[in-house]
Design a protein around this motif. Structure first.
Motif, PDB file in Angstrom:
ATOM      1  N   ARG A 172      -1.484  -1.777  -3.424  1.00 51.80           N
ATOM      2  CA  ARG A 172      -0.735  -0.611  -3.889  1.00 51.80           C
ATOM      3  C   ARG A 172      -0.295   0.301  -2.739  1.00 51.80           C
ATOM      4  O   ARG A 172       0.789   0.846  -2.753  1.00 51.80           O
ATOM      5  N   ASP A 173      -1.156   0.491  -1.749  1.00 50.42           N
ATOM      6  CA  ASP A 173      -0.899   1.447  -0.672  1.00 50.42           C
ATOM      7  C   ASP A 173      -0.264   0.733   0.512  1.00 50.42           C
ATOM      8  O   ASP A 173      -0.943   0.295   1.441  1.00 50.42           O
ATOM      9  N   THR A 174       1.049   0.615   0.507  1.00 52.01           N
ATOM     10  CA  THR A 174       1.729  -0.156   1.541  1.00 52.01           C
ATOM     11  C   THR A 174       1.703   0.536   2.899  1.00 52.01           C
ATOM     12  O   THR A 174       1.743  -0.139   3.940  1.00 52.01           O
ATOM     13  N   LEU A 175       1.658   1.868   2.923  1.00 51.68           N
ATOM     14  CA  LEU A 175       1.578   2.564   4.205  1.00 51.68           C
ATOM     15  C   LEU A 175       0.261   2.241   4.909  1.00 51.68           C
ATOM     16  O   LEU A 175       0.224   1.992   6.125  1.00 51.68           O
ATOM     17  N   ASP A 176      -0.807   2.223   4.149  1.00 52.21           N
ATOM     18  CA  ASP A 176      -2.108   1.869   4.698  1.00 52.21           C
ATOM     19  C   ASP A 176      -2.111   0.423   5.168  1.00 52.21           C
ATOM     20  O   ASP A 176      -2.600   0.096   6.264  1.00 52.21           O
ATOM     21  N   LEU A 177      -1.535  -0.459   4.362  1.00 54.13           N
ATOM     22  CA  LEU A 177      -1.513  -1.879   4.709  1.00 54.13           C
ATOM     23  C   LEU A 177      -0.614  -2.168   5.906  1.00 54.13           C
ATOM     24  O   LEU A 177      -0.831  -3.154   6.625  1.00 54.13           O
ATOM     25  N   ALA A 178       0.388  -1.350   6.129  1.00 57.63           N
ATOM     26  CA  ALA A 178       1.257  -1.539   7.291  1.00 57.63           C
ATOM     27  C   ALA A 178       0.455  -1.424   8.587  1.00 57.63           C
ATOM     28  O   ALA A 178       0.705  -2.154   9.555  1.00 57.63           O
ATOM     29  N   ARG A 179      -0.506  -0.518   8.616  1.00 57.20           N
ATOM     30  CA  ARG A 179      -1.371  -0.397   9.796  1.00 57.20           C
ATOM     31  C   ARG A 179      -2.221  -1.653   9.966  1.00 57.20           C
ATOM     32  O   ARG A 179      -2.436  -2.125  11.089  1.00 57.20           O
ATOM     33  N   ASP A 180      -2.704  -2.198   8.849  1.00 61.83           N
ATOM     34  CA  ASP A 180      -3.486  -3.429   8.921  1.00 61.83           C
ATOM     35  C   ASP A 180      -2.637  -4.601   9.396  1.00 61.83           C
ATOM     36  O   ASP A 180      -3.114  -5.476  10.135  1.00 61.83           O
ATOM     37  N   ALA A 181      -1.387  -4.630   8.969  1.00 63.91           N
ATOM     38  CA  ALA A 181      -0.488  -5.705   9.401  1.00 63.91           C
ATOM     39  C   ALA A 181      -0.259  -5.658  10.905  1.00 63.91           C
ATOM     40  O   ALA A 181      -0.279  -6.694  11.598  1.00 63.91           O
ATOM     41  N   ALA A 182      -0.052  -4.463  11.442  1.00 61.47           N
ATOM     42  CA  ALA A 182       0.137  -4.320  12.887  1.00 61.47           C
ATOM     43  C   ALA A 182      -1.123  -4.740  13.638  1.00 61.47           C
ATOM     44  O   ALA A 182      -1.058  -5.406  14.683  1.00 61.47           O
ATOM     45  N   ASP A 183      -2.277  -4.370  13.089  1.00 57.94           N
ATOM     46  CA  ASP A 183      -3.547  -4.747  13.708  1.00 57.94           C
ATOM     47  C   ASP A 183      -3.720  -6.268  13.687  1.00 57.94           C
ATOM     48  O   ASP A 183      -4.216  -6.857  14.659  1.00 57.94           O
TER      49      ASP A 183
END
Length: 244
Positions: A34-45
């Motif tokens: 649901r929280d794509t902004l949070d997941l975007a950080r995980d994707a970069a990591d």
């Protein structure tokens, strides 16, 4: 061989640990939640840790249109497809006893929304090969006074995964059911009576061992298999009197 892994409920502690280990193996990732902004950080990591690629997808257990969109996105990937299901919800039993209207949301979050999404992805796995990793719970092994609605949803998910294992196994793919005990996550934070609490990273490593060895069903940590065997063997006439 590297694969594309779709991680459902990717913002949970266990999912994050699993995704970090997938990245270190060089897999591609689609982090769904649901929280794509949070997941975007995980994707970069994940990319920094070695993932071949990492992208984010909006996904909600209660919104079928997001299930279809996620399946379409996964279809654009190539190679074997993995699906790791970490989503779930565990409202307090007493709260649901007071308000039964909450039950349908629990079922969606812990079973039906998961099954619908995986079922949309299953034809891709049949065609391309791959793995489904489904996170269940020891709570699904026997109905207990403290969380029998959550346990019922997880028991349904266990049964679904078993049937899917029979289906996909005929096409060379595999399904792993993982039944964790108590894990140090937001879902269990503050709950009374917890013991033998595992770290998310340890459960993620157990998941990857099960995938590599093509295990069917595992408990994580392993000793929960013994604990739950004992619990299942307690006669019903005695068990129904226990406050566990």
């Amino acid at each position: 061989m590297s694969a594309c892994w779709v991680v459902l409920g990717a913002s949970s502690a266990m999912a994050r640990a699993f995704s970090r280990q997938a990245a270190a193996r060089g897999h591609s990732l689609i982090l769904a939640g649901r929280d794509t902004l949070d997941l975007a950080r995980d994707a970069a990591d994940a990319v920094a840790r070695g993932a071949a690629s990492a992208e984010v997808a909006v996904w909600d257990t209660r919104l079928p249109e997001t299930h279809a969109a996620l399946a379409a996105l996964a279809a654009e990937s190539s190679g074997p497809l993995g699906v790791a299901v970490f989503a779930g919800a565990m409202p307090e039993q007493a709260v649901m006893d007071d308000d039964p209207s909450l039950i349908s949301g629990l079922i969606s979050d812990s079973f039906s929304g998961l099954a619908e999404t995986v079922h949309r992805l299953a034809p891709l796995i049949e065609a391309r090969g791959g793995t489904v990793l489904g996170i269940g719970s020891v709570a699904g092994d026997r109905g207990r006074l403290g969380n029998y609605l959550y346990g019922a949803a997880k028991a349904a998910f266990h049964t679904y995964l078993a049937g899917l294992r029979n289906r996909l196994g005929r096409r060379g793919a595999h399904v792993v059911t993982v039944k964790p005990g108590f894990v140090d996550t937001a879902m269990t934070w503050g709950l009374p009576g917890l013991f033998l609490v595992a770290a998310p990273e340890d459960v993620a490593r157990a998941c990857w061992r099960a995938i590599d060895k093509k295990r069917n069903v595992i408990y994580a940590p392993w000793f929960w298999m013994i604990i739950m065997l004992i619990i299942r063997l307690v006669p019903e006439r005695i068990f129904k009197r226990l406050k566990i």
